[in-house]
Write an enzyme that holds these catalytic residues in place. Structure first.
Site, PDB file in Angstrom:
ATOM      1  N   CYS A  92      40.094  34.532  32.525  1.00  0.00           N
ATOM      2  CA  CYS A  92      41.356  34.620  31.779  1.00  0.00           C
ATOM      3  C   CYS A  92      41.606  33.419  30.864  1.00  0.00           C
ATOM      4  CB  CYS A  92      42.520  34.807  32.746  1.00  0.00           C
ATOM      5  SG  CYS A  92      42.394  33.831  34.244  1.00  0.00           S
ATOM      6  N   HIS A 122      49.090  31.695  30.944  1.00  0.00           N
ATOM      7  CA  HIS A 122      48.278  30.477  31.030  1.00  0.00           C
ATOM      8  C   HIS A 122      48.476  29.651  29.751  1.00  0.00           C
ATOM      9  CE1 HIS A 122      46.480  31.970  34.564  1.00  0.00           C
ATOM     10  NE2 HIS A 122      45.247  32.210  34.165  1.00  0.00           N
TER      11      HIS A 122
HETATM   12  N1  LIG Z   1      45.202  37.918  37.738  1.00  0.00           N
HETATM   13  C1  LIG Z   1      44.596  37.519  36.623  1.00  0.00           C
HETATM   14  O1  LIG Z   1      45.219  36.919  35.720  1.00  0.00           O
HETATM   15  C2  LIG Z   1      43.143  37.779  36.423  1.00  0.00           C
HETATM   16  C3  LIG Z   1      42.584  37.465  35.198  1.00  0.00           C
HETATM   17  C4  LIG Z   1      41.239  37.725  34.979  1.00  0.00           C
HETATM   18  C5  LIG Z   1      40.501  38.270  35.985  1.00  0.00           C
HETATM   19  N2  LIG Z   1      41.062  38.555  37.187  1.00  0.00           N
HETATM   20  C6  LIG Z   1      40.199  39.144  38.207  1.00  0.00           C
HETATM   21  O2  LIG Z   1      40.633  40.464  38.503  1.00  0.00           O
HETATM   22  C7  LIG Z   1      40.431  40.744  39.880  1.00  0.00           C
HETATM   23  C8  LIG Z   1      41.724  41.202  40.532  1.00  0.00           C
HETATM   24  O3  LIG Z   1      42.766  40.313  40.272  1.00  0.00           O
HETATM   25  P1  LIG Z   1      44.269  40.640  40.656  1.00  0.00           P
HETATM   26  O4  LIG Z   1      45.054  39.506  40.103  1.00  0.00           O
HETATM   27  O5  LIG Z   1      44.657  42.025  40.274  1.00  0.00           O
HETATM   28  O6  LIG Z   1      44.209  40.549  42.259  1.00  0.00           O
HETATM   29  P2  LIG Z   1      45.165  41.229  43.363  1.00  0.00           P
HETATM   30  O7  LIG Z   1      46.546  41.396  42.855  1.00  0.00           O
HETATM   31  O8  LIG Z   1      44.959  40.415  44.580  1.00  0.00           O
HETATM   32  O9  LIG Z   1      44.512  42.686  43.577  1.00  0.00           O
HETATM   33  C9  LIG Z   1      43.245  42.853  44.143  1.00  0.00           C
HETATM   34  C10 LIG Z   1      42.842  44.315  44.054  1.00  0.00           C
HETATM   35  O10 LIG Z   1      41.506  44.435  44.530  1.00  0.00           O
HETATM   36  C11 LIG Z   1      41.450  45.433  45.553  1.00  0.00           C
HETATM   37  N3  LIG Z   1      40.435  45.066  46.529  1.00  0.00           N
HETATM   38  C12 LIG Z   1      40.300  43.908  47.208  1.00  0.00           C
HETATM   39  N4  LIG Z   1      39.234  43.957  48.031  1.00  0.00           N
HETATM   40  C13 LIG Z   1      38.677  45.173  47.865  1.00  0.00           C
HETATM   41  C14 LIG Z   1      37.539  45.834  48.432  1.00  0.00           C
HETATM   42  N5  LIG Z   1      36.786  45.248  49.348  1.00  0.00           N
HETATM   43  N6  LIG Z   1      37.263  47.095  48.021  1.00  0.00           N
HETATM   44  C15 LIG Z   1      38.039  47.727  47.113  1.00  0.00           C
HETATM   45  N7  LIG Z   1      39.133  47.144  46.523  1.00  0.00           N
HETATM   46  C16 LIG Z   1      39.440  45.886  46.905  1.00  0.00           C
HETATM   47  C17 LIG Z   1      42.835  45.391  46.161  1.00  0.00           C
HETATM   48  O11 LIG Z   1      43.068  46.607  46.845  1.00  0.00           O
HETATM   49  P3  LIG Z   1      43.934  46.716  48.206  1.00  0.00           P
HETATM   50  O12 LIG Z   1      45.308  47.156  47.776  1.00  0.00           O
HETATM   51  O13 LIG Z   1      43.218  47.759  48.971  1.00  0.00           O
HETATM   52  O14 LIG Z   1      43.940  45.367  48.862  1.00  0.00           O
HETATM   53  C18 LIG Z   1      43.682  45.246  44.909  1.00  0.00           C
HETATM   54  O15 LIG Z   1      43.815  46.494  44.274  1.00  0.00           O
HETATM   55  C19 LIG Z   1      39.802  39.490  40.448  1.00  0.00           C
HETATM   56  O16 LIG Z   1      38.389  39.642  40.371  1.00  0.00           O
HETATM   57  C20 LIG Z   1      40.248  38.408  39.531  1.00  0.00           C
HETATM   58  O17 LIG Z   1      39.397  37.304  39.525  1.00  0.00           O
HETATM   59  C21 LIG Z   1      42.361  38.339  37.421  1.00  0.00           C
END
Ligand SMILES: NC(=O)c1ccc[n+]([C@@H]2O[C@H](COP(=O)([O-])OP(=O)(O)OC[C@H]3O[C@@H](n4cnc5c(N)ncnc54)[C@H](OP(=O)(O)O)[C@@H]3O)[C@@H](O)[C@H]2O)c1
Length: 334
Positions: free
Chosen positions: A130, A241
């Site tokens: 990000c 950010h």
């Molecule tokens: N937030 C940001 O600004 C941002 C920016 C760039 C990239 N990212 C990347 O995007 C990803 C998610 O970020 P987020 O902020 O959305 O996180 P989050 O709010 O914690 O959500 C995580 C998601 O992943 C699912 N998940 C976790 N473990 C899993 C598994 N073993 N199998 C299937 N689904 C699973 C969760 O499902 P459940 O409901 O089942 O737990 C939930 O839908 C990460 O890789 C992060 O590094 C995030």
């Protein structure tokens, strides 16, 4: 195109779902996927309630594009399965970003790397980190104009960059309640700043800093000839950010020209007043990267300084991924 979202219950996945609503290239209802924890969650799409299912080997049948945002380990397990089933995976995790042959795409900079190969077989396209996305958006036009040789960055990153649990942790600390999750941060984040994101590495850096260094070079098509340094900090901002950036260029920098090339770059907005800037609160909910505090380094005519802010959930994650899907839609043989 038939779309799947893995991580649909998360912050980024929900944002992706909102962004694809009403897009003409989306065929039918998207397939919503999560782990067993989120399975059964109901999510709104185009006024209808869709149920999220646990990801399985059959989840990607007939899917054209699978938007992944469920962490690196999940991507490593399921991206090859989805690609093997013929889908294009647009992966938000760091799992494949530095893998040779996997394009790392910011559409405004290197969107030409997105192409649907003959035979309609799937593959993996990586969405950058990000912070890296917004920094790259500001550096790319200046690199074209002046030849950037050094980029030194300090980030101030919102808690939503660490997912839903991190947002809840900040809220609980604000309310004086004990954290009710497994601890997104090692130290208190409320009224604090933490100069450590990801694991500590042997060279003294933290993972997030290494991502910015490596990914910025890959996106700009550069190698070690571009010197990059980064200190990444987490601050108690919910969304948006910020990055303080100092660039050193091959050519002496003309400030007016710098403002012009930034203003002409798609997806970038610039306040040319050296005292002008936006804050994370002001960019939250927008898809643009905003550049402010643009000024010359008084001690070096080849150097300039700027303040770069963007919504980490939109341009930093979901919007960039949806833009890639849109490029695939333009390329799709269907
Ligand atoms: N937030 C940001 O600004 C941002 C920016 C760039 C990239 N990212 C990347 O995007 C990803 C998610 O970020 P987020 O902020 O959305 O996180 P989050 O709010 O914690 O959500 C995580 C998601 O992943 C699912 N998940 C976790 N473990 C899993 C598994 N073993 N199998 C299937 N689904 C699973 C969760 O499902 P459940 O409901 O089942 O737990 C939930 O839908 C990460 O890789 C992060 O590094 C995030």
């Amino acid at each position: 195109m038939k779309i799947a979202i893995l991580g649909a219950t998360g912050l980024v996945g929900r944002t992706m779902l909102n962004l694809i609503e009403g897009r003409p290239w989306v065929t039918g209802d998207p397939v919503l996927l999560s782990s067993d924890r989120g399975a059964g969650t109901k999510l709104d799409f185009n006024g209808r309630s869709l149920e999220c299912r646990e990801v399985s080997a059959n989840s990607f049948q007939d899917v054209d594009v699978a938007l992944f945002s469920a962490g690196g380990r999940t991507s490593k397990t399921w991206a090859p399965v989805a690609a093997g089933a013929g889908a294009w995976v647009v992966d938000n995790s760091s799992a494949f970003r530095m893998t040779e042959g996997v394009p790392l795409v910011v559409p405004e900079i290197n969107g030409q790397l997105v192409s649907w190969p003959e035979g309609n077989s799937g593959g993996i396209i990586a969405n950058p980190n990000c912070s890296t996305i917004q920094i790259a958006m500001a550096v790319a036009p200046l690199d074209q104009a002046f030849g950037v040789t050094e980029a030194h960055v300090t980030t101030l990153q919102a808690v939503s960059g660490a997912g839903q649990a991190a947002v809840v942790e900040l809220e609980h600390q604000e309310q004086g309640r004990p954290a009710n999750n497994d601890g997104a941060f090692d130290r208190q984040i409320f009224r604090n700043a933490i100069p450590a994101i990801g694991d500590g590495l042997e060279d003294g850096s933290y993972e997030e800093e290494t991502k910015v260094v490596r990914e910025l070079r890959k996106i700009l098509g550069r190698s070690a000839d571009l010197a990059v340094s980064c200190t990444a900090t987490r601050v108690p901002v919910v969304t948006g950010h910020s990055a303080a950036v100092r660039l050193v260029c091959d050519k002496p920098v003309d400030l007016k020209q710098a403002a012009t090339v930034l203003s002409r770059f798609p997806g970038v907005e610039i306040d040319p007043d050296p005292h002008g800037f936006l804050t994370p609160l002001e960019v939250a909910g927008t898809t643009t990267v905003h550049v402010g505090r643009l000024r010359k380094d008084p001690d070096n005519p080849h150097a300039l300084l700027m303040w770069v802010v963007a919504d980490n959930l939109l341009k930093g994650a979901a919007w960039n991924a949806v833009q890639i899907a849109e490029l695939l839609a333009g390329e799709s043989p269907q």
